[in-house]
Design a protein around this motif. Structure first.
Motif, PDB file in Angstrom:
ATOM      1  N   VAL A  36      30.870  49.818  72.408  1.00 10.16           N
ATOM      2  CA  VAL A  36      31.512  49.649  71.107  1.00 10.16           C
ATOM      3  C   VAL A  36      33.014  49.551  71.320  1.00 10.16           C
ATOM      4  O   VAL A  36      33.596  50.352  72.065  1.00 10.16           O
ATOM      5  CB  VAL A  36      31.184  50.839  70.175  1.00 10.16           C
ATOM      6  CG1 VAL A  36      31.881  50.703  68.837  1.00 10.16           C
ATOM      7  CG2 VAL A  36      29.697  50.969  69.982  1.00 10.16           C
ATOM      8  N   GLN A  37      33.631  48.581  70.672  1.00 13.81           N
ATOM      9  CA  GLN A  37      35.088  48.470  70.735  1.00 13.81           C
ATOM     10  C   GLN A  37      35.718  49.637  69.965  1.00 13.81           C
ATOM     11  O   GLN A  37      35.078  50.260  69.114  1.00 13.81           O
ATOM     12  CB  GLN A  37      35.547  47.137  70.134  1.00 13.81           C
ATOM     13  CG  GLN A  37      35.108  45.923  70.898  1.00 13.81           C
ATOM     14  CD  GLN A  37      35.844  45.736  72.232  1.00 13.81           C
ATOM     15  OE1 GLN A  37      36.683  46.537  72.630  1.00 13.81           O
ATOM     16  NE2 GLN A  37      35.515  44.651  72.924  1.00 13.81           N
ATOM     17  N   SER A  38      36.962  49.905  70.259  1.00 14.21           N
ATOM     18  CA  SER A  38      37.668  50.994  69.600  1.00 14.21           C
ATOM     19  C   SER A  38      37.618  50.814  68.080  1.00 14.21           C
ATOM     20  O   SER A  38      37.956  49.750  67.557  1.00 14.21           O
ATOM     21  CB  SER A  38      39.119  51.016  70.075  1.00 14.21           C
ATOM     22  OG  SER A  38      39.827  52.009  69.399  1.00 14.21           O
ATOM     23  N   THR A  39      37.176  51.857  67.411  1.00 11.75           N
ATOM     24  CA  THR A  39      37.056  51.850  65.953  1.00 11.75           C
ATOM     25  C   THR A  39      37.430  53.244  65.472  1.00 11.75           C
ATOM     26  O   THR A  39      37.049  54.235  66.099  1.00 11.75           O
ATOM     27  CB  THR A  39      35.608  51.533  65.515  1.00 11.75           C
ATOM     28  OG1 THR A  39      35.143  50.382  66.220  1.00 11.75           O
ATOM     29  CG2 THR A  39      35.511  51.297  64.030  1.00 11.75           C
ATOM     30  N   GLY A  40      38.178  53.336  64.394  1.00 15.01           N
ATOM     31  CA  GLY A  40      38.568  54.639  63.894  1.00 15.01           C
ATOM     32  C   GLY A  40      38.467  54.721  62.388  1.00 15.01           C
ATOM     33  O   GLY A  40      38.691  53.729  61.684  1.00 15.01           O
ATOM     34  N   PHE A  41      38.119  55.901  61.930  1.00 13.17           N
ATOM     35  CA  PHE A  41      37.991  56.151  60.496  1.00 13.17           C
ATOM     36  C   PHE A  41      38.678  57.459  60.147  1.00 13.17           C
ATOM     37  O   PHE A  41      38.559  58.437  60.880  1.00 13.17           O
ATOM     38  CB  PHE A  41      36.512  56.263  60.082  1.00 13.17           C
ATOM     39  CG  PHE A  41      35.701  55.066  60.447  1.00 13.17           C
ATOM     40  CD1 PHE A  41      35.666  53.952  59.625  1.00 13.17           C
ATOM     41  CD2 PHE A  41      34.976  55.036  61.633  1.00 13.17           C
ATOM     42  CE1 PHE A  41      34.926  52.833  59.971  1.00 13.17           C
ATOM     43  CE2 PHE A  41      34.236  53.926  61.985  1.00 13.17           C
ATOM     44  CZ  PHE A  41      34.208  52.818  61.155  1.00 13.17           C
ATOM     45  N   GLY A  83      44.586  48.314  69.575  1.00 14.77           N
ATOM     46  CA  GLY A  83      44.419  48.423  68.128  1.00 14.77           C
ATOM     47  C   GLY A  83      43.576  49.624  67.787  1.00 14.77           C
ATOM     48  O   GLY A  83      42.357  49.551  67.835  1.00 14.77           O
ATOM     49  N   ARG A  84      44.232  50.752  67.475  1.00 19.97           N
ATOM     50  CA  ARG A  84      43.492  51.987  67.231  1.00 19.97           C
ATOM     51  C   ARG A  84      44.323  52.978  66.436  1.00 19.97           C
ATOM     52  O   ARG A  84      45.533  52.828  66.338  1.00 19.97           O
ATOM     53  CB  ARG A  84      43.014  52.601  68.542  1.00 19.97           C
ATOM     54  CG  ARG A  84      44.122  52.910  69.506  1.00 19.97           C
ATOM     55  CD  ARG A  84      43.677  53.178  70.941  1.00 19.97           C
ATOM     56  NE  ARG A  84      43.194  51.970  71.567  1.00 19.97           N
ATOM     57  CZ  ARG A  84      42.017  51.870  72.204  1.00 19.97           C
ATOM     58  NH1 ARG A  84      41.241  52.895  72.336  1.00 19.97           N
ATOM     59  NH2 ARG A  84      41.634  50.732  72.730  1.00 19.97           N
ATOM     60  N   LEU A  85      43.661  53.982  65.873  1.00 23.07           N
ATOM     61  CA  LEU A  85      44.346  55.051  65.158  1.00 23.07           C
ATOM     62  C   LEU A  85      45.222  55.851  66.115  1.00 23.07           C
ATOM     63  O   LEU A  85      44.844  56.052  67.276  1.00 23.07           O
ATOM     64  CB  LEU A  85      43.341  56.014  64.525  1.00 23.07           C
ATOM     65  CG  LEU A  85      42.576  55.544  63.301  1.00 23.07           C
ATOM     66  CD1 LEU A  85      41.510  56.568  62.918  1.00 23.07           C
ATOM     67  CD2 LEU A  85      43.512  55.308  62.127  1.00 23.07           C
ATOM     68  N   VAL A  86      46.359  56.323  65.608  1.00 25.18           N
ATOM     69  CA  VAL A  86      47.207  57.243  66.361  1.00 25.18           C
ATOM     70  C   VAL A  86      47.420  58.498  65.510  1.00 25.18           C
ATOM     71  O   VAL A  86      47.477  58.424  64.282  1.00 25.18           O
ATOM     72  CB  VAL A  86      48.556  56.599  66.764  1.00 25.18           C
ATOM     73  CG1 VAL A  86      48.343  55.464  67.749  1.00 25.18           C
ATOM     74  CG2 VAL A  86      49.312  56.109  65.557  1.00 25.18           C
ATOM     75  N   PRO A  87      47.517  59.652  66.160  1.00 27.87           N
ATOM     76  CA  PRO A  87      47.569  60.911  65.408  1.00 27.87           C
ATOM     77  C   PRO A  87      48.720  61.008  64.409  1.00 27.87           C
ATOM     78  O   PRO A  87      48.517  61.505  63.295  1.00 27.87           O
ATOM     79  CB  PRO A  87      47.709  61.975  66.497  1.00 27.87           C
ATOM     80  CG  PRO A  87      47.307  61.332  67.758  1.00 27.87           C
ATOM     81  CD  PRO A  87      47.487  59.866  67.596  1.00 27.87           C
ATOM     82  N   ASP A  88      49.912  60.562  64.776  1.00 27.81           N
ATOM     83  CA  ASP A  88      51.041  60.677  63.842  1.00 27.81           C
ATOM     84  C   ASP A  88      50.783  59.918  62.546  1.00 27.81           C
ATOM     85  O   ASP A  88      51.121  60.398  61.467  1.00 27.81           O
ATOM     86  CB  ASP A  88      52.338  60.163  64.484  1.00 27.81           C
ATOM     87  CG  ASP A  88      52.876  61.107  65.551  1.00 27.81           C
ATOM     88  OD1 ASP A  88      52.422  62.268  65.630  1.00 27.81           O
ATOM     89  OD2 ASP A  88      53.762  60.674  66.318  1.00 27.81           O
ATOM     90  N   ASP A  89      50.183  58.738  62.656  1.00 26.18           N
ATOM     91  CA  ASP A  89      49.855  57.969  61.458  1.00 26.18           C
ATOM     92  C   ASP A  89      48.813  58.693  60.603  1.00 26.18           C
ATOM     93  O   ASP A  89      48.900  58.705  59.378  1.00 26.18           O
ATOM     94  CB  ASP A  89      49.334  56.582  61.821  1.00 26.18           C
ATOM     95  CG  ASP A  89      50.405  55.666  62.387  1.00 26.18           C
ATOM     96  OD1 ASP A  89      51.606  56.014  62.316  1.00 26.18           O
ATOM     97  OD2 ASP A  89      50.041  54.600  62.912  1.00 26.18           O
ATOM     98  N   VAL A  90      47.818  59.279  61.262  1.00 27.11           N
ATOM     99  CA  VAL A  90      46.769  59.997  60.537  1.00 27.11           C
ATOM    100  C   VAL A  90      47.365  61.186  59.787  1.00 27.11           C
ATOM    101  O   VAL A  90      47.100  61.391  58.598  1.00 27.11           O
ATOM    102  CB  VAL A  90      45.644  60.450  61.495  1.00 27.11           C
ATOM    103  CG1 VAL A  90      44.671  61.390  60.794  1.00 27.11           C
ATOM    104  CG2 VAL A  90      44.914  59.240  62.062  1.00 27.11           C
TER     105      VAL A  90
END
Length: 161
Positions: free
Chosen positions: A116-121, A140-147
């Protein structure tokens, strides 16, 4: 393939954890914001960097009442080694079925080798999608600071209960 959009309920997924336990999403995250990360595998340097970043940010994430879960197609032994090497303190699932994840969430799947390619929710405390990030390749992925920033914004702008 159906992409998950803001407001959609995150699908019920059983996540196999090292040691034989099973975590059930989104229920295991109920009452907290949730971060669900699908990573390509322990061989992927971008994925390892993302997992390390979330590990370093666990205290900050906890401060905004967020929990993290990650999973990949890696087998149990490979996942255990990754968790030990990176000293991960959040649940990391193994042996995920890429076709099931694609059908349930819209995640992109690499054909050969199959992963599975990188996917974040980011999920709200009721298990609904706040944001979804789909990658069709290595980056292309979630980063903690943005979350953390997103969750703080939501909390500051939500109507009082």
């Amino acid at each position: 393939m159906t992409l998950l959009h803001p407001g959609d309920r995150f699908p019920d997924l059983a996540v196999a954890l090292p040691g034989g336990e099973t975590l059930h999403l989104p229920g295991a995250l109920a009452g907290s914001f949730g971060v669900v990360l699908f990573y390509r595998g322990s061989w992927c340097p971008y994925c390892k960097a993302q997992l390390r970043a979330f590990q370093r940010s666990l205290e900050t994430l906890s401060g905004v009442e967020a929990k993290v879960v990650a999973l990949s197609v890696d087998d149990e032994a490979t996942t255990e080694e990754l968790v030990t090497t990176l000293r991960l303190d959040f649940p990391v699932g193994h042996s995920a079925d890429p076709d099931l994840l694609a059908r349930a969430t819209g995640a992109f799947v690499n054909d050969d080798p199959r992963y599975v390619q990188s996917t974040g929710f980011v999920l709200d405390p009721e298990g609904r999608v706040v944001v979804s990030v789909y990658s069709s390749g290595a980056i292309g992925r979630l980063v903690p600071d943005d979350v953390v920033g997103l969750i703080r914004y939501i909390k500051e702008h939500s109507p009082a209960a």
